[in-house]
Enzyme design. Structure first.
Site, PDB file in Angstrom:
ATOM      1  N   LYS A  60     -55.271  12.383 -23.556  1.00 49.51           N
ATOM      2  CA  LYS A  60     -56.089  13.484 -23.056  1.00 49.51           C
ATOM      3  C   LYS A  60     -57.382  13.580 -23.855  1.00 49.51           C
ATOM      4  O   LYS A  60     -57.395  13.402 -25.064  1.00 49.51           O
ATOM      5  CB  LYS A  60     -55.304  14.792 -23.156  1.00 49.51           C
ATOM      6  CG  LYS A  60     -54.089  14.840 -22.224  1.00 49.51           C
ATOM      7  CD  LYS A  60     -53.369  16.160 -22.332  1.00 49.51           C
ATOM      8  CE  LYS A  60     -52.202  16.227 -21.349  1.00 49.51           C
ATOM      9  NZ  LYS A  60     -51.480  17.515 -21.433  1.00 49.51           N
ATOM     10  N   TYR A  83     -39.311  19.671 -29.513  1.00 45.00           N
ATOM     11  CA  TYR A  83     -38.250  18.660 -29.465  1.00 45.00           C
ATOM     12  C   TYR A  83     -37.233  18.852 -30.587  1.00 45.00           C
ATOM     13  O   TYR A  83     -36.083  18.451 -30.449  1.00 45.00           O
ATOM     14  CB  TYR A  83     -38.852  17.252 -29.530  1.00 45.00           C
ATOM     15  CG  TYR A  83     -39.719  16.943 -28.340  1.00 45.00           C
ATOM     16  CD1 TYR A  83     -39.155  16.699 -27.097  1.00 45.00           C
ATOM     17  CD2 TYR A  83     -41.103  16.922 -28.447  1.00 45.00           C
ATOM     18  CE1 TYR A  83     -39.949  16.435 -25.990  1.00 45.00           C
ATOM     19  CE2 TYR A  83     -41.904  16.653 -27.349  1.00 45.00           C
ATOM     20  CZ  TYR A  83     -41.320  16.414 -26.130  1.00 45.00           C
ATOM     21  OH  TYR A  83     -42.104  16.161 -25.033  1.00 45.00           O
TER      22      TYR A  83
END
Length: 311
Positions: free
Chosen positions: A184, A291
């Site tokens: 990105k 995570y």
């Protein structure tokens, strides 16, 4: 062209020319701002100078509520927050360029999304998925070899689907077992590639890609479609869906789920969260830390079932 449409186009041009925003991001902004423009015009507003803070707030409410009469579905908190980012950027631009006196969107707060844990596959499920793609027989054709290489690369590197299909031949070094991913905002990162993925890539590049390339016009893309052009994100998604179906995985599998699995399995194997952050290309470690909650959640389930004083 109406004043509002010109103002919106001016902002999109600014994002393209001066900010260098990625094509996918620009497409999302254009879609969100088109919806915002419709919201304003329904209220008789055709100039950003006439917009008030309440107009922006009402747009956010409308996004979350949806409109059954027009068939417009309600957006999740995450999608509505993303749309608000585009709207805020527009009004910040309008104030800076003198198109409006104030930045009326500045104080509007985005909805708070629920903290959902990302879904991931088990290691056995990933192995079944990869084997379901084929590509390990001498008789396998170019598309089968390509499909296996795509999936092996996604799981080995944690790449986003757009990063994988955007790869060119110069971006990968199979001898050094590394790949240059463009994330990105045009940010680049060099990521190691596992041996099984390298084997799959070598097989595809030697036995599969040349055949596909002869059907096209000489693109530098690594992953080619049946006509020799660059493989699209949608086609890569279908490759994954087909492999999951052959592997008997009934839960909805997405390319991002392979990315989640990559991160979760690394952390379960003892990797440092900041290393995983670099591999995933996250700007902030806070994004990666979701995570760690997945692995803690798994540990808690084992503890709850095994410890005599867990209940």
């Amino acid at each position: 062209m109406k004043t509002l449409a010109l103002q919106l186009q001016g902002y999109l041009d600014h994002l393209t020319i001066e900010r260098g925003v990625a094509a996918n991001t620009l497409s999302s902004y254009r879609r969100d701002l088109r919806r915002y423009s419709k919201h304003l015009e329904e209220r008789g507003i055709t100039d950003l100078a006439k917009v008030g803070e309440h107009d922006v707030s009402e747009f956010l409410v409308a996004l979350r509520r949806g409109d059954p009469d027009s068939g417009t579905a309600a957006l999740s908190a995450v999608s509505a927050a993303r749309a608000l980012i585009a709207v805020r950027g527009l009004h910040r631009f309008a104030a800076a360029e003198g198109l409006a006196e104030l930045d009326v969107a500045r104080a509007v707060r985005p909805p708070t999304p629920s903290r959902r844990l990302p879904k991931s596959l088990t290691i056995d499920e990933v192995l079944s998925l990869l084997e379901g793609a084929g590509g390990d027989k001498p008789s396998d054709g170019p598309l089968t070899l390509r499909n296996r290489a795509v999936l092996e690369l996604l799981y080995s590197t944690g790449a986003r689907i757009s990063e994988a299909v955007g790869l060119d031949l110069d971006d990968i070094d199979t001898h050094a077992r590394s790949v240059l991913l463009r994330g990105k905002g045009g940010k680049q990162r060099l990521v190691p590639v596992g041996r099984p993925a390298v084997h799959a890539l070598d097989a595809y590049l030697v036995r599969g890609r040349p055949d596909l390339a002869r059907r096209g016009r000489g693109t530098a893309a690594i992953f080619l479609n049946a006509r020799g052009g660059r493989l699209s994100r949608q086609s890569a998604w279908q490759v994954l869906q087909d492999a999951a179906e052959r592997a008997g995985i009934t839960a909805g599998v997405s390319p991002h789920m392979l990315r989640h699995s990559f991160a979760t399995h690394l952390l379960e194997g003892g990797a440092d969260v900041r290393v995983v952050q670099e591999l995933l290309g996250h700007a902030s470690v806070t994004t990666t830390q979701i995570y760690t909650l997945v692995t803690v959640h798994a540990l808690r389930e084992v503890w709850a079932g095994a410890h005599p004083r867990a209940r």
